[in-house]
Design a protein around this motif. Structure first.
Motif, short mmCIF file in Angstrom:
data_model
loop_
_atom_site.label_atom_id
_atom_site.label_comp_id
_atom_site.label_asym_id
_atom_site.label_seq_id
_atom_site.Cartn_x
_atom_site.Cartn_y
_atom_site.Cartn_z
N SER A 118 -0.77 -4.64 -7.88
CA SER A 118 -1.16 -5.98 -8.31
C SER A 118 -0.27 -6.50 -9.43
O SER A 118 -0.05 -7.71 -9.54
CB SER A 118 -2.63 -6.01 -8.73
OG SER A 118 -2.88 -5.07 -9.76
N ASN B 72 2.13 -9.82 -9.05
CA ASN B 72 1.66 -10.97 -9.82
C ASN B 72 2.41 -11.20 -11.13
O ASN B 72 2.62 -12.35 -11.53
CB ASN B 72 0.16 -10.83 -10.13
CG ASN B 72 -0.71 -11.03 -8.91
OD1 ASN B 72 -0.89 -12.16 -8.45
ND2 ASN B 72 -1.24 -9.95 -8.36
N LEU C 243 -7.24 -9.82 -10.15
CA LEU C 243 -5.78 -9.95 -10.02
C LEU C 243 -5.28 -9.62 -8.62
O LEU C 243 -4.20 -10.06 -8.23
CB LEU C 243 -5.09 -9.05 -11.05
CG LEU C 243 -3.64 -9.36 -11.40
CD1 LEU C 243 -3.51 -10.78 -11.95
CD2 LEU C 243 -3.11 -8.35 -12.41
N GLN D 285 -5.87 -12.83 -4.82
CA GLN D 285 -5.39 -14.20 -4.84
C GLN D 285 -5.44 -14.79 -3.43
O GLN D 285 -5.18 -14.11 -2.44
CB GLN D 285 -3.95 -14.24 -5.37
CG GLN D 285 -3.74 -13.53 -6.70
CD GLN D 285 -4.50 -14.19 -7.84
OE1 GLN D 285 -4.61 -15.41 -7.88
NE2 GLN D 285 -5.02 -13.40 -8.77
#
Length: 293
Positions: A100, A104, A240, A243
């Motif tokens: 993640s 991200n 997180l 999305q």
């Protein structure tokens, strides 16, 4: 010349192959093989065990590899300190990341590093929390993202508290709720995240003595979301990693709250380049959090 040999053995150990190590280093396979054989002759014992399935380090090789990494780290630190004195930031920093974070945060952080400090080479290695901690302790990375583990062998700086949310499909009786009481998950079909190290979801469930009906344990969030999309269970995942959910899925807050603590762990005597990476990361996160307020 020995430093080059140390780098070669380190790469062979990392990829478990002479051929892959040669490709990664831009050398011939014979040059890699010769370097390893030369080290074995110099030390007087075997470093590599060769088999049909690849190469692995002998126990003596493991011991020597740890010492070689310390030498290479010292050499890298020496070069970075010299560059730092000249007012030039350059060098290499190896970072252990969870999936993640790599998807991200890292694209933007690496872009900033490339623009502001083109002399710094950022290398990313993806794994779970347990793997990253082991890489940090063995010297395979200079810094890594962990979920709150603390150790006297490295310094841990908290960066962000990532909320844990309940993920349900439109066929779930929980779909229309604005928040979910975690005790309502008792005996429900559940898809558990699976990885080594401290599991934030299991810790949360144990805290409230909730025992869902665990149907599957998967390490990849994509697989977990697919299972939920097919109405095979529900799950709890960090914000997180979820999305752009499809309209058939919802991420619903838990009444009791719950979060994972994301932080950066570094060696106590971190190199200037590692410190610069952590500085850029912290500044970017501060800016992102300010824009959300």
């Amino acid at each position: 010349m020995s430093l080059v040999k140390y780098e070669i053995l380190t790469k062979v150990a990392e990829v478990a192959s002479f051929t892959k190590a040669a490709d990664a280093l831009g050398l011939t396979q014979s040059a890699v093989s010769h370097a390893v054989s030369s080290l074995e002759k110099e030390f007087g014992f075997a470093l590599i065990h060769r088999s049909r399935v690849g190469v692995t380090l002998t126990s003596e090789g493991q011991t020597m590899l740890r010492a070689m990494r310390q030498v290479l780290d010292a050499q890298e630190l020496l070069q970075q300190e010299a560059a730092h004195i000249h007012g030039v930031t350059r060098g290499k920093v190896r970072i252990g990341v969870i999936s993640s974070i790599s998807s991200n945060w890292m694209p933007e952080i690496v872009r900033i590093m490339d623009n502001q400090f083109p002399g710094i080479q950022v290398e990313l290695r993806e794994g779970d929390y347990y793997e990253i901690e082991q890489w940090l302790l063995s010297g395979e990375v200079e810094a890594g993202f962990l979920n709150g583990q603390k150790s006297e062998q490295y310094q841990f700086t908290e960066l962000q508290q990532d909320p844990l949310l309940c993920i349900v499909s439109d066929k779930s009786p929980l779909f229309d709720k604005t928040e979910i009481d975690i005790v309502d998950l008792e005996d429900m079909p559940f898809i558990m995240t699976s990885y080594k190290g401290t599991n934030d979801v299991k810790v949360l469930l144990e805290q409230y003595h909730v025992k869902p009906n665990i149907r599957f344990e998967l390490s990849e969030e994509v697989g977990i979301l697919s299972m939920i999309s097919h109405h095979l269970g529900i799950s709890i995942l960090p914000q997180l990693v979820i999305q752009n959910l499809p309209p058939t899925l919802r991420a619903i807050p838990l009444k009791q709250g719950g979060y994972r603590t994301i932080g950066i762990a570094m060696k106590h005597h971190a190199s200037p380049v590692t410190k610069k990476f952590a500085e850029i990361l912290s500044a970017w996160l501060k800016e992102q959090n300010s824009s959300l307020k």
